[in-house]
Write a protein that holds these residues in place. Structure first.
Motif, PDB file in Angstrom:
ATOM      1  N   ASP A 110       0.839  -1.197   0.000  1.00 29.09           N
ATOM      2  CA  ASP A 110       0.000   0.000   0.000  1.00 29.09           C
ATOM      3  C   ASP A 110       0.876   1.251   0.000  1.00 29.09           C
ATOM      4  O   ASP A 110       2.098   1.178  -0.142  1.00 29.09           O
ATOM      5  N   LYS A 111       0.287   2.406   0.144  1.00 28.71           N
ATOM      6  CA  LYS A 111       1.017   3.670   0.098  1.00 28.71           C
ATOM      7  C   LYS A 111       2.108   3.718   1.167  1.00 28.71           C
ATOM      8  O   LYS A 111       3.228   4.155   0.906  1.00 28.71           O
ATOM      9  N   ALA A 112       1.803   3.248   2.350  1.00 33.48           N
ATOM     10  CA  ALA A 112       2.791   3.259   3.437  1.00 33.48           C
ATOM     11  C   ALA A 112       4.012   2.409   3.066  1.00 33.48           C
ATOM     12  O   ALA A 112       5.159   2.783   3.352  1.00 33.48           O
TER      13      ALA A 112
ATOM     14  N   PHE B 198       5.190   1.751  -0.008  1.00 31.14           N
ATOM     15  CA  PHE B 198       6.001   2.448  -1.005  1.00 31.14           C
ATOM     16  C   PHE B 198       6.659   3.702  -0.437  1.00 31.14           C
ATOM     17  O   PHE B 198       7.776   4.043  -0.805  1.00 31.14           O
ATOM     18  N   ASP B 199       5.983   4.384   0.480  1.00 29.86           N
ATOM     19  CA  ASP B 199       6.611   5.548   1.137  1.00 29.86           C
ATOM     20  C   ASP B 199       7.827   5.101   1.926  1.00 29.86           C
ATOM     21  O   ASP B 199       8.862   5.784   1.928  1.00 29.86           O
TER      22      ASP B 199
ATOM     23  N   SER C 286      10.832   4.544  -0.325  1.00 30.13           N
ATOM     24  CA  SER C 286      11.451   5.765  -0.849  1.00 30.13           C
ATOM     25  C   SER C 286      11.970   6.670   0.266  1.00 30.13           C
ATOM     26  O   SER C 286      12.282   7.822   0.016  1.00 30.13           O
TER      27      SER C 286
END
Length: 79
Positions: free
Chosen positions: A68-70, A72-73, A76
């Motif tokens: 989820d977004k977390a 991928f964050d 990066s």
């Protein structure tokens, strides 16, 4: 290892290609052989090429973690 071409017609074809392209005879042979190998490779269906690639480089097993977004964050650096 040297390659000796005993067939005059083949030797003449290599010489023609070398002259036409401004190559040495060795480079002309390499170019012609590589072109034929590329053509044979292109004739193999994409499905078969992908299967071969996947067999040589299998995907890692699933981790059952959500991507989820977390996730991928975090990859990066939390940007």
């Amino acid at each position: 290892m040297p390659l000796y071409i005993k067939d005059d017609v083949t030797a003449d074809l290599v010489a023609q290609l070398a002259k036409l392209r401004g190559l040495t005879k060795q480079d002309a042979v390499r170019l012609a052989v590589q072109a034929e190998l590329d053509r044979d490779q292109a004739a193999i269906p994409l499905r078969v090429r992908v299967q071969t690639l996947r067999a040589a480089h299998p995907l890692p097993p699933p981790t059952d973690q959500p991507a989820d977004k977390a996730f991928f964050d975090d990859l990066s650096g939390g940007l």
